[in-house]
Design a protein around this motif. Structure first.
Motif, PDB file in Angstrom:
ATOM      1  N   CYS A  25       0.690  -1.156   0.090  1.00 40.52           N
ATOM      2  CA  CYS A  25      -0.005   0.156   0.116  1.00 40.52           C
ATOM      3  C   CYS A  25       0.939   1.047   0.066  1.00 40.52           C
ATOM      4  O   CYS A  25       1.666   1.340   0.908  1.00 40.52           O
ATOM      5  CB  CYS A  25      -0.761   0.092   1.207  1.00 40.52           C
ATOM      6  SG  CYS A  25      -1.773   1.450   1.244  1.00 40.52           S
ATOM      7  N   SER A  27       0.376   3.987   1.160  1.00 43.28           N
ATOM      8  CA  SER A  27       0.156   4.751   2.314  1.00 43.28           C
ATOM      9  C   SER A  27       0.862   4.288   3.565  1.00 43.28           C
ATOM     10  O   SER A  27       1.670   4.758   4.023  1.00 43.28           O
ATOM     11  CB  SER A  27      -1.367   5.029   2.464  1.00 43.28           C
ATOM     12  OG  SER A  27      -1.684   6.289   2.525  1.00 43.28           O
ATOM     13  N   CYS A  28       0.292   2.827   4.129  1.00 46.13           N
ATOM     14  CA  CYS A  28       0.805   2.417   5.219  1.00 46.13           C
ATOM     15  C   CYS A  28       1.791   1.613   4.926  1.00 46.13           C
ATOM     16  O   CYS A  28       2.448   1.011   5.919  1.00 46.13           O
ATOM     17  CB  CYS A  28      -0.464   1.622   5.998  1.00 46.13           C
ATOM     18  SG  CYS A  28      -1.038   0.382   5.106  1.00 46.13           S
ATOM     19  N   HIS A  46      -5.704  -4.282   1.147  1.00 43.29           N
ATOM     20  CA  HIS A  46      -4.737  -4.861   2.234  1.00 43.29           C
ATOM     21  C   HIS A  46      -4.839  -6.443   2.687  1.00 43.29           C
ATOM     22  O   HIS A  46      -6.099  -6.817   2.631  1.00 43.29           O
ATOM     23  CB  HIS A  46      -5.016  -4.255   3.534  1.00 43.29           C
ATOM     24  CG  HIS A  46      -4.530  -2.528   3.400  1.00 43.29           C
ATOM     25  ND1 HIS A  46      -5.712  -1.719   3.086  1.00 43.29           N
ATOM     26  CD2 HIS A  46      -3.642  -1.833   3.582  1.00 43.29           C
ATOM     27  CE1 HIS A  46      -5.168  -0.372   3.115  1.00 43.29           C
ATOM     28  NE2 HIS A  46      -3.808  -0.668   3.284  1.00 43.29           N
ATOM     29  N   THR A  50      -5.304  -2.759   8.845  1.00 44.39           N
ATOM     30  CA  THR A  50      -3.968  -2.125   9.287  1.00 44.39           C
ATOM     31  C   THR A  50      -4.363  -0.884   9.802  1.00 44.39           C
ATOM     32  O   THR A  50      -3.788   0.068  10.381  1.00 44.39           O
ATOM     33  CB  THR A  50      -2.788  -1.840   7.983  1.00 44.39           C
ATOM     34  OG1 THR A  50      -3.775  -0.868   7.088  1.00 44.39           O
ATOM     35  CG2 THR A  50      -2.509  -2.663   7.492  1.00 44.39           C
ATOM     36  N   CYS A  52      -5.385   1.325   7.861  1.00 36.76           N
ATOM     37  CA  CYS A  52      -4.715   2.491   6.949  1.00 36.76           C
ATOM     38  C   CYS A  52      -5.677   3.841   7.008  1.00 36.76           C
ATOM     39  O   CYS A  52      -6.890   3.744   6.797  1.00 36.76           O
ATOM     40  CB  CYS A  52      -4.795   1.633   5.818  1.00 36.76           C
ATOM     41  SG  CYS A  52      -4.053   2.774   4.440  1.00 36.76           S
TER      42      CYS A  52
HETATM   43 ZN   LIG Z   1      -2.709   1.237   3.460  1.00 34.16          ZN
END
Ligand SMILES: [Zn+2]
Length: 319
Positions: A25, A27-28, A46, A50, A52
């Motif tokens: 991902c 982002s995370c 995912h 998470t 996220c």
């Molecule tokens: Zn994420």
């Protein structure tokens, strides 16, 4: 999400993937899996929850398809691009225009926050609402909050219709004391015109009239029926020695600004008759609750326009 990345930071597009891919991902940075279902278009999710902040697993098919459609339509847009200084990730970024497709209800606070954040960083947010948020007969606070205003289009709202594969513009949205909200509609089929041209579309301005006496009659009727909103407005007007039933005739004439204030516009107009200038008027109208629920529209600009229009109507009525 439609774009993931490799551990080395190279972008991976869901629709271009074949077979198994190792991706994370953006982002995370947690691992994501390519989903190639029968119903949904190819996208990443995912592997494990998470929490996220940017990509929830709740992305609907409608949202994914709309994003893909606008990406193709734009030609050069960046999908799900991360803007670090804002910590925001618009669905699509086309130069300084941040396209946001809203398919599910979100809180007004969140809409205001996101919008302000774009504007403070000189991005122009272009919100388009999906099926669930498309207004029908009634308009909720939230639906109105997605509306824009400019001189040519008047009050307007952008809609993305996934099934028809088109963008729709509801413009010259008007409020009528009996009919409620109505508007003109313009539609662009997928790829019919360049996206920039759609965004910059300018119709002719249109005039709008209604029967002044019919509106006054409606107000009187509501007052006798004990309508609370009308009674409250009447109280405000009383304080300034007026009466909602016998305002100068021009106060009851039609205006596009009823969209923002509905019957309360009568109070704003009455205040014009007892104010010497714009600043005095602003002072007088402060007695009512002035929360502004239209983050995409400048309150200052609308108030100025209401004042100018009122002065114009008042002067014209003296001839
Ligand atoms: Zn994420």
């Amino acid at each position: 999400m439609l774009v993931a990345e490799t551990k080395a930071g190279i972008k991976v597009y869901a629709d271009k993937c074949k077979g198994k891919v190792e991706a994370i991902c953006p982002s995370c940075k947690a691992p994501v899996r390519l989903k190639h279902g029968k119903i949904k278009i190819p996208h990443f999710a995912h592997v494990a929850y998470t929490g996220c902040a940017y990509f929830s697993e709740g992305e609907t098919l409608e949202h994914l398809m709309n994003k893909q459609m606008l990406l193709t339509w734009s030609g050069s847009g960046q999908l799900e691009a991360y803007l670090p200084e804002l910590q925001q990730r618009p669905d699509l970024l086309i130069n300084r225009v941040a396209v946001e497709i809203q398919c599910s209800p979100l809180s007004l606070t969140r809409l205001i926050e996101r919008t302000k954040n774009y504007q403070n960083h000189h991005y122009q947010p272009w919100w388009l609402v999906g099926q669930k948020l498309t207004p029908r007969k009634r308009w909720s606070h939230l639906q109105k909050a997605f509306s824009y205003y400019d001189f040519k289009k008047g009050c307007h709202l952008w809609v993305i219709a996934n099934q028809q594969k088109e963008i729709q513009l509801f413009y010259h949205i008007r409020w009528h004391f009996q009919l409620g909200y109505f508007f003109q509609k313009k539609r662009w089929r997928f790829m019919e015109s360049p996206l920039a041209q759609v965004f910059l579309f300018e119709p002719d301005r249109s005039d709008y009239h209604w029967e002044v006496s019919a509106y006054r009659y409606t107000i009187q009727k509501k007052l006798f029926q004990g309508n609370e909103k009308i009674q409250e407005i009447q109280e405000q007007i009383y304080r300034l020695k007026g009466n909602i039933q016998t305002l100068p005739e021009w106060c009851y004439s039609a205006s596009e600004f009823f969209f923002y204030f509905e019957d309360l516009l009568l109070f704003l107009r009455y205040c014009v008759t007892v104010s010497a200038n714009f600043h005095q008027w602003l002072d007088r109208i402060k007695s009512i609750d002035f929360s502004w629920y239209f983050p995409l529209v400048s309150q200052k600009e609308i108030l100025r326009a209401v004042y100018d229009e009122s002065c114009f109507l008042q002067e014209s009525s003296n001839f």
